[in-house]
Design an enzyme around this catalytic site. Structure first.
Site, PDB file in Angstrom:
ATOM      1  CD  GLU A 167      57.001 -37.641 101.154  1.00 45.30           C
ATOM      2  OE1 GLU A 167      55.843 -37.650 100.715  1.00 45.30           O
ATOM      3  OE2 GLU A 167      57.765 -38.614 101.041  1.00 45.30           O
ATOM      4  CD  GLU A 351      58.531 -41.392 103.882  1.00 49.73           C
ATOM      5  OE1 GLU A 351      57.975 -41.721 102.806  1.00 49.73           O
ATOM      6  OE2 GLU A 351      58.030 -40.604 104.691  1.00 49.73           O
TER       7      GLU A 351
HETATM    8  C1  FCB Z   1      55.517 -40.936 101.060  1.00 54.14           C
HETATM    9  C2  FCB Z   1      54.808 -40.593 102.329  1.00 54.14           C
HETATM   10  C3  FCB Z   1      54.351 -41.762 103.134  1.00 54.14           C
HETATM   11  C4  FCB Z   1      53.880 -42.887 102.262  1.00 54.14           C
HETATM   12  C5  FCB Z   1      54.922 -43.204 101.224  1.00 54.14           C
HETATM   13  C6  FCB Z   1      54.575 -44.368 100.339  1.00 54.14           C
HETATM   14  O1  FCB Z   1      55.294 -39.960 100.113  1.00 54.14           O
HETATM   15  O2  FCB Z   1      55.629 -39.802 103.142  1.00 54.14           O
HETATM   16  O3  FCB Z   1      53.373 -41.333 104.024  1.00 54.14           O
HETATM   17  O4  FCB Z   1      52.665 -42.555 101.696  1.00 54.14           O
HETATM   18  O5  FCB Z   1      55.125 -42.092 100.417  1.00 54.14           O
END
Ligand code: FCB
Length: 443
Positions: A167, A351
């Protein structure tokens, strides 16, 4: 109910994701100090000033945690290595105990039939490098390439995939413009530099790993769909600017070697001289594209300085994070990614998941129907994208365990597995059991 494995194409991967600082326990094993320790030690930055010093104690409990991942019938595990555990000063002498830890962890995954999907940097910058300006200092690209070299000489023969940086928007904008994450800077010039250097470090790491012959290299970006708050041209322009900074800067740099004009309009004066010459390195070809997706934002114009936008509270149902549930955004991003960025490369949702409030553990489990619903809605969005021809190859749930949610401390619970942060007892939630059933197959 969660869709069954059989409702996805043959070979579609299911995984879960965590990160080093959020679960390992950074107080163990000779890990160096990180800028998250410094950030949390500054009053007001982190809820209850909590840190990752103990976290889930995954550093000692990893065999049990990997068993849990295997027993959920998952195929892959997306985890990260801590730069400061491998190189406590960020450069120089490696910490042998740290390298041994990741070595055993990767072998532990392979022994359990799990594909190791490694991220090299998930935010715990060694303090020694933060002291030198961290992501503001162009030298970070070289320091990161050196760290990549040290770690991947050790692990590169056994990882299934590697992404350099988790990210980049969070590393750069959230941390250097909004000041929400470490190092907590609020400065447009720092942000512009971090936005460029984080991608330069990504490109250098990819080149380093190509040189070592490491396979299956990708990039992981987080995306938020930006919807204008109303139908005025001003709101549309504000949302487009938000989209350019949040989403298009990083994908554009990595996949097209170009930054969006709408972001350059405010950031160009603050970029380092000659940044254009780095675009070739930044866009060094990768093998896959990873998208992290949670929510959308409603955006309106703001009379203040550039970027002249404001986030407005939206009307949709929200998770414990206060994030609106908007699976349509995932479908739209997958289509956009295929058309404008990844263009046929394998795409992974690296994610997706939700935080829900703490509920008591009863008979070894926790009832979390809202998580099952959230995952089902987003898996349905993934299926719609697949039906429209997106080369989507897998889906990773954030997260395996309740963990350290950065500046929000331990209170936001994203896990498929509940963690009692006093006893460190793990209790699989109902969503974990639902997932294990949906993914069951003859192995
Ligand atoms: C993302 C991150 C992870 C966690 C989730 C909720 O942005 O990669 O570490 O904080 O959000």
């Amino acid at each position: 109910m969660l869709p069954a494995r059989s409702q996805f194409p043959e070979g579609f991967l299911f995984g879960t994701a965590t990160s080093a600082y959020q679960i390992e326990g950074h107080g163990f094993g000779g890990a160096g100090r990180t800028h998250w320790d410094d950030f949390a030690a500054t009053p007001g930055n982190v809820v209850r000033a909590e840190t990752g010093a103990r976290a889930c104690d995954h550093y000692h409990r990893w065999p049990q945690d990997l068993d849990l991942i295997r027993d959920a019938n998952l195929d892959a595990y997306r985890f990260s290595a801590s730069w400061a555990r491998v190189l406590p000063e960020g450069r120089g002498t490696p910490n042998p105990e740290g390298l041994d830890f990741y070595d055993r962890l990767v072998d532990g995954m392979l022994e359990r039939g799990l594909k190791p999907a490694l991220t090299l940097y998930h935010w715990e910058l060694p303090s020694a490098l933060a002291d030198l300006g961290g992501w503001r200092n162009r030298d970070i690209a070289g320091w990161f390439a050196d760290y990549t070299d040290v770690l991947m000489r050790r692990l590169g023969d056994r990882t299934w995939s590697v992404a350099p940086i988790n990210e980049p928007w969070c590393v750069a904008w959230l941390s250097h413009f909004m000041g929400v994450h470490a190092p907590g800077v609020r400065d447009i010039r720092a942000a512009a530099r971090a936005m460029h250097h984080v991608l330069l470090a990504h490109g250098r790491a990819i080149q380093t790993m190509r040189g070592l012959g490491v396979q299956n290299l990708g990039a992981v970006c987080n995306l938020e769909w930006a919807d204008p708050v109303d139908d005025t041209p001003e709101a549309a322009a504000a949302a487009a600017r938000y989209d350019a900074i949040y989403n298009r800067w990083f994908l554009g740099g990595i996949f097209n070697g170009a930054y969006p004009d709408l972001a350059l309009e405010g950031l160009a004066p603050h970029l380092p001289q000659g940044w254009q010459d780095d675009m070739e390195t930044i866009s060094t070809p990768v093998d896959w594209c990873g998208l992290n997706y949670y929510t959308r934002k409603l955006i309106g114009p703001d009379p203040g300085p550039w970027p002249h936008f404001a986030e407005i509270d939206g009307p949709l149902p929200k998770t414990q994070m206060g994030w609106e549930i908007y699976p349509q955004g995932l479908e739209k991003f997958l289509l956009r990614c295929e058309a404008e960025y990844s263009r046929g490369l394998p795409v992974y949702i690296t994610e997706n998941g939700m935080a829900s409030a703490e509920v008591p553990v009863v008979e070894g489990t926790v009832d979390d129907p809202e998580r099952v619903d959230y995952l089902a809605l987003h898996l349905a969005a993934a299926q719609r994208a697949l039906a429209q021809g997106v080369n989507l190859k897998g889906y990773f749930i954030w997260s395996m365990l309740d963990n350290y949610e950065w500046s929000l401390g331990y209170e936001k619970r994203f896990g498929l597995v509940h963690v009692d942060f006093d006893s460190l007892q793990r209790s699989p939630k109902a969503s974990y059991h639902a997932l294990a059933r949906a993914l069951a197959r003859n192995r």
